[in-house]
Write a protein that holds these residues in place. Structure first.
Motif, PDB file in Angstrom:
ATOM      1  N   GLU A  92       0.834  -1.203   0.000  1.00  0.00           N
ATOM      2  CA  GLU A  92       0.000   0.000   0.000  1.00  0.00           C
ATOM      3  C   GLU A  92       0.867   1.251   0.000  1.00  0.00           C
ATOM      4  N   THR A  93       1.941   1.218   0.791  1.00  0.00           N
ATOM      5  CA  THR A  93       2.885   2.343   0.793  1.00  0.00           C
ATOM      6  C   THR A  93       3.554   2.466  -0.568  1.00  0.00           C
ATOM      7  N   THR A  96       1.213   4.114  -2.957  1.00  0.00           N
ATOM      8  CA  THR A  96       1.172   5.567  -2.745  1.00  0.00           C
ATOM      9  C   THR A  96       2.383   6.246  -3.374  1.00  0.00           C
ATOM     10  N   ASP A  97       3.551   5.663  -3.146  1.00  0.00           N
ATOM     11  CA  ASP A  97       4.767   6.216  -3.736  1.00  0.00           C
ATOM     12  C   ASP A  97       4.725   6.145  -5.260  1.00  0.00           C
ATOM     13  N   ARG A 100       2.544   8.882  -6.703  1.00  0.00           N
ATOM     14  CA  ARG A 100       3.257  10.169  -6.689  1.00  0.00           C
ATOM     15  C   ARG A 100       4.311  10.228  -7.798  1.00  0.00           C
TER      16      ARG A 100
END
Length: 207
Positions: A92-93, A96-97, A100
């Motif tokens: 999940e992280t 997100t990265d 971006r």
């Protein structure tokens, strides 16, 4: 574009999406696109082989619903998710990265595309200006265009000559008038000579 998922991450992420609800292949593609804000849309060639692998491992099942194939997570699949909960949080992280990073790449791509477009427009403008300077209008293939251009140019130059003549003669007459040296016969003589000049010009135009 740089890889979105690390090796093995997409497989686990698909399981997490199927844990939310059963989905067919297109719905999984759409769900991934939504998670990435449209910056990443996986191809069918990316999704279906992984679904087939998950099915082989007994982590998902598939069933036909009309013309669609719907995939559903199994108990073994849920156990896999539970066992790898920490890995899923890391994914999940990672997502997100990735969102971006992809947004930055899209933004950079748009900026570069706009720069390229402006450069192309400027280049085209310069080329058109250079072509116009290098190719005189007389070279056009339109019938009579060269003759009309020459005629318009002559007319413009004639206007300049007449204006110059008028200004010079007027200045001369005023200087003479200041010294009381403009006789009464000046105007008739001017009319006569101008009429002769006009007649001569008209005769040359009729040839």
């Amino acid at each position: 574009m740089t890889p979105v998922f690390a090796h093995g991450s997409l497989r686990l992420y698909l399981l997490s999406l199927l844990a939310e609800q059963p989905r067919h292949g297109y719905e999984l593609i759409q769900a991934l696109s939504d998670r990435f804000g449209g910056t990443y849309i996986p191809s069918a060639g990316t999704i279906y082989p992984r679904l087939a692998k998950l099915e082989e491992e007994g982590l998902v099942t598939k069933a036909t619903d009309g013309r669609k194939t719907v995939y559903e997570i199994t108990a073994a699949g849920r156990a896999e998710l539970l066992a790898r909960e920490g890995d899923l949080d890391a994914i999940e992280t990672e997502v997100t990265d990735s969102v971006r990073r992809l947004a930055d790449e899209v933004r950079f791509g748009v900026t570069e595309a706009m720069k390229s477009l402006r450069a192309d427009l400027a280049s085209a403008k310069r080329q058109a200006r250079d072509d116009g300077a290098a190719t005189p209008p007389e070279a056009t293939n339109e019938p009579g265009a060269a003759t009309r251009l020459e005629s318009n140019r002559a007319l413009h130059e004639a206007d300049l000559v007449l204006n110059e003549f008028r200004q010079q003669l007027r200045a001369d007459l005023r200087r003479s008038a200041a010294r009381s040296r403009v006789p009464a016969t000046t105007v008739p003589e001017l009319r006569r000579q101008l009429a002769e000049v006009r007649a001569g010009i008209l005769a040359s135009l009729s040839h």
